[in-house]
Every structure is written in C-alpha cells, then in structure tokens.
Scaffold this active site. Structure first.
Site, mmCIF file in Angstrom:
data_model
loop_
_atom_site.group_PDB
_atom_site.id
_atom_site.type_symbol
_atom_site.label_atom_id
_atom_site.label_comp_id
_atom_site.label_asym_id
_atom_site.label_seq_id
_atom_site.Cartn_x
_atom_site.Cartn_y
_atom_site.Cartn_z
ATOM 1 N N HIS A 37 0.839 -1.204 0.000
ATOM 2 C CA HIS A 37 0.000 0.000 0.000
ATOM 3 C C HIS A 37 0.877 1.259 0.000
ATOM 4 C CE1 HIS A 37 -2.761 -2.860 2.274
ATOM 5 N NE2 HIS A 37 -3.533 -2.482 1.275
ATOM 6 N N MET A 186 2.998 -9.207 -0.746
ATOM 7 C CA MET A 186 2.421 -8.667 0.499
ATOM 8 C C MET A 186 0.915 -8.561 0.364
ATOM 9 S SD MET A 186 4.986 -5.800 1.867
ATOM 10 C CE MET A 186 6.668 -6.204 2.246
HETATM 11 P P1 AMP Z 1 -6.504 -3.561 -0.522
HETATM 12 O O1 AMP Z 1 -6.315 -2.830 0.772
HETATM 13 O O2 AMP Z 1 -6.158 -5.009 -0.456
HETATM 14 O O3 AMP Z 1 -7.864 -3.294 -1.129
HETATM 15 O O4 AMP Z 1 -5.451 -2.942 -1.523
HETATM 16 C C1 AMP Z 1 -5.428 -1.574 -1.823
HETATM 17 C C2 AMP Z 1 -4.525 -1.333 -3.023
HETATM 18 O O5 AMP Z 1 -3.198 -1.754 -2.702
HETATM 19 C C3 AMP Z 1 -4.958 -2.141 -4.265
HETATM 20 O O6 AMP Z 1 -4.811 -1.322 -5.414
HETATM 21 C C4 AMP Z 1 -3.992 -3.284 -4.261
HETATM 22 O O7 AMP Z 1 -3.757 -3.832 -5.540
HETATM 23 C C5 AMP Z 1 -2.736 -2.626 -3.719
HETATM 24 N N1 AMP Z 1 -1.830 -3.648 -3.166
HETATM 25 C C6 AMP Z 1 -2.143 -4.607 -2.258
HETATM 26 N N2 AMP Z 1 -1.079 -5.409 -2.032
HETATM 27 C C7 AMP Z 1 -0.076 -4.941 -2.816
HETATM 28 C C8 AMP Z 1 1.277 -5.339 -3.040
HETATM 29 N N3 AMP Z 1 1.807 -6.383 -2.416
HETATM 30 N N4 AMP Z 1 2.019 -4.629 -3.917
HETATM 31 C C9 AMP Z 1 1.480 -3.566 -4.566
HETATM 32 N N5 AMP Z 1 0.218 -3.140 -4.408
HETATM 33 C C10 AMP Z 1 -0.560 -3.803 -3.541
#
Ligand code: AMP
Length: 284
Positions: A37, A186
């Site tokens: 994030h 992650m």
């Molecule tokens: P989430 O909180 O899981 O909804 O993720 C929020 C944003 O962070 C989304 O655009 C995800 O694709 C991105 N994201 C989550 N994990 C990763 C990661 N390991 N590397 C890069 N972006 C991530």
C-alpha cells in the site's frame, strides 16, 4: 494529515483543493496497511500536489461466506504509518452506513466477461462490489490519478475499463507488486497464515516463476506451462483455485503466447486464499 469520516465534509475539502488547482492522487485501500500500500502512496506523493488515501473495508465486495467480519483492521497503526510518510494530505475513512444507506440501490457493473473470469469464478458478485465502491469514491475524491496495485491485476483492468466507459477524468497508474524477501506478495490477508502456512506460501510466486522461465526459454505451449505450474503446486498438496494465462489488457484467454501476457493464479494455503500474478511482454 487530515482525517475525514463524513462524506459531505470530504466533498467540501475536495472543492477547496480543486479551487486552488492542486492535482489529486488517490489511493483506495481496505486498511491494515503494508509496504505494498505504502508504495502506491509514495508514488502518488511524487506525482501529485495532494494525496488522498481512503481506508474502507467495503462490505459489498465480500460474499456471504467470505471474511468481511474477520478482515484485519487496525486504524491506529494505519494512520501512524501514513503520517510517517509525510506526503498524505487526507485520509478518508467513511462509515459503511453512510456509503450504503438502507435504501441504497445503484450498482456499477461491467456487462462484459471481465468480472466472470479468474477470481470472478470463485467470487461471484465481488467485482460489482469493487466497481460500485470505486465509482462512489471517485465521485467523492475526483482524483487526477488513481493508484492501483498490479497485485490485484484483474481489479485494475476492470476499474480501468469502468473509468474509460464512464468517462471519469482520472488517469490509472498501476504499480508493481511489492513482495516479502522470500517472494510472497504482500497482502493484508497474509496475517491469516499460521507459521507453517507462511513458510509454504512463497510456493505461489515460485510456481509463477517456473512459468516465466519456461517462456523465457522459448516454450510456446500454454497448456504445457500451466501443467508445470500445477505440477509444482500439486506436489506440495496445494489446493489450486485457478492458474490462467490471459491477455493482460482484456483478461481473455490466449490462444498463442504473444503480446502482453498475464499469468495469474489463486491457491488456498489452509483456509487462506492467496493470489499472485506476473506480466510478460512477448514480442510478436
Ligand atoms: P486492498 O487494501 O487489499 O484493497 O489494496 C489496496 C490497493 O493496494 C490495491 O490497489 C492493491 O492492488 C494494492 N496492493 C495490495 N497489495 C499490494 C502489493 N503487495 N504490492 C502492490 N500493491 C498492492
């Protein structure tokens, strides 16, 4: 760093920023933040005058048997991490009862096949929840740039399509997957893994690397590649949800290995469902 819960207050805050002509970078999240994030937030900070991060565990993107109730939450820790970055202007943390009033009735849904493939097969209705919440958040935040992670590539492709179809005036920036040292992508959901499961989890990335090196060595047979990935996972008794090789822009199955290829997989380690992917450009 401003913290706003109220939607009307957010509207007013955005109006003020827009009046000053500042560009807005927006990073929507469900919280329980990690380096993945934060990489999106840093990038938004480099490319925009103002950075807005939302933290909202969106109830309508979870199926009835999914983990909405037990999804990890730690707002205090999240806010501390964001503050330390020193580039976040505002954290938007709306409440579910305000986002979805009792008589909420308007959903945003792609009518093509994108939401029905890959993760859509085992998570019916998930992507309608995603497109609906991001459509709402974009109406509130009115960003110039929206930062999404390649980690959820299907989500990014679907949101890009929605943004194009509905004429949102925001550029989509897809950021690379951030991994742990051992290769595990992650994810907030990694906290579900027991120590033994955590040790096994990098096998997902390793299996995708097998596909990558087969392609680098000139393998053209898509089924052969999928079989090798499956063999690696089966050998470790991993329950596979899917392994697919699709076009990275349309998510449609590839007949031949040419162009921008997305190799995406989802597996279960114990009860935890993990996803990962890799994108390879193969010249025609
Ligand atoms: P989430 O909180 O899981 O909804 O993720 C929020 C944003 O962070 C989304 O655009 C995800 O694709 C991105 N994201 C989550 N994990 C990763 C990661 N390991 N590397 C890069 N972006 C991530």
């Amino acid at each position: 760093m401003k913290i706003i819960v109220d939607i009307k207050e957010m509207h007013d805050y955005i109006k003020k920023i827009k009046k000053r002509g500042s560009s807005i970078g927006f990073v929507p999240t469900m919280g329980y933040l990690h380096e993945g994030h934060l990489s999106l937030v840093r990038r938004a900070g480099e490319e925009n005058k103002k950075v807005i991060v939302s933290i909202f565990v969106n109830p309508i993107q979870f199926g009835p048997a999914e983990d909405f109730d037990k999804y990890p939450r730690d707002t205090e820790r999240d806010l501390k991490m964001l503050k330390e970055l020193k580039c976040v202007d505002c954290v938007f943390m709306p409440e579910a009862k305000d986002m979805y009033k009792e008589d909420f009735a308007t959903y945003v849904e792609l009518k093509n096949n994108m939401p029905n493939v890959l993760c859509g097969v085992s998570r019916p209705g998930h992507f309608v929840g995603v497109t609906t919440v991001v459509a709402k958040l974009l109406n509130i935040v009115q960003s110039d740039r929206l930062y999404l992670g390649q980690k959820d590539m299907q989500q990014a492709v679907i949101l890009k399509k929605m943004i194009d179809d509905l004429n949102y005036d925001t550029e989509v920036v897809i950021c690379p997957i951030v991994r742990e040292k051992d290769g595990l992508a992650m994810s907030s959901r990694n906290t579900y893994l027991s120590p033994e499961e955590r040790e096994l989890a990098p096998i997902l990335h390793q299996s995708l690397q097998i596909a990558e090196s087969m392609i680098e060595l000139g393998e053209k047979d898509i089924e052969k590649i999928r079989d090798e990935v499956k063999r690696k996972l089966n050998k470790a008794n991993i329950k596979i949800d899917y392994i697919e090789i699709v076009d990275a822009d349309t998510l449609q199955k590839k007949e031949t290995l040419q162009g921008k290829i997305l190799i995406a997989a989802a597996i279960y380690i114990g009860k935890t469902r993990l996803i990962d992917n890799t994108i390879i450009n193969i010249p025609d």
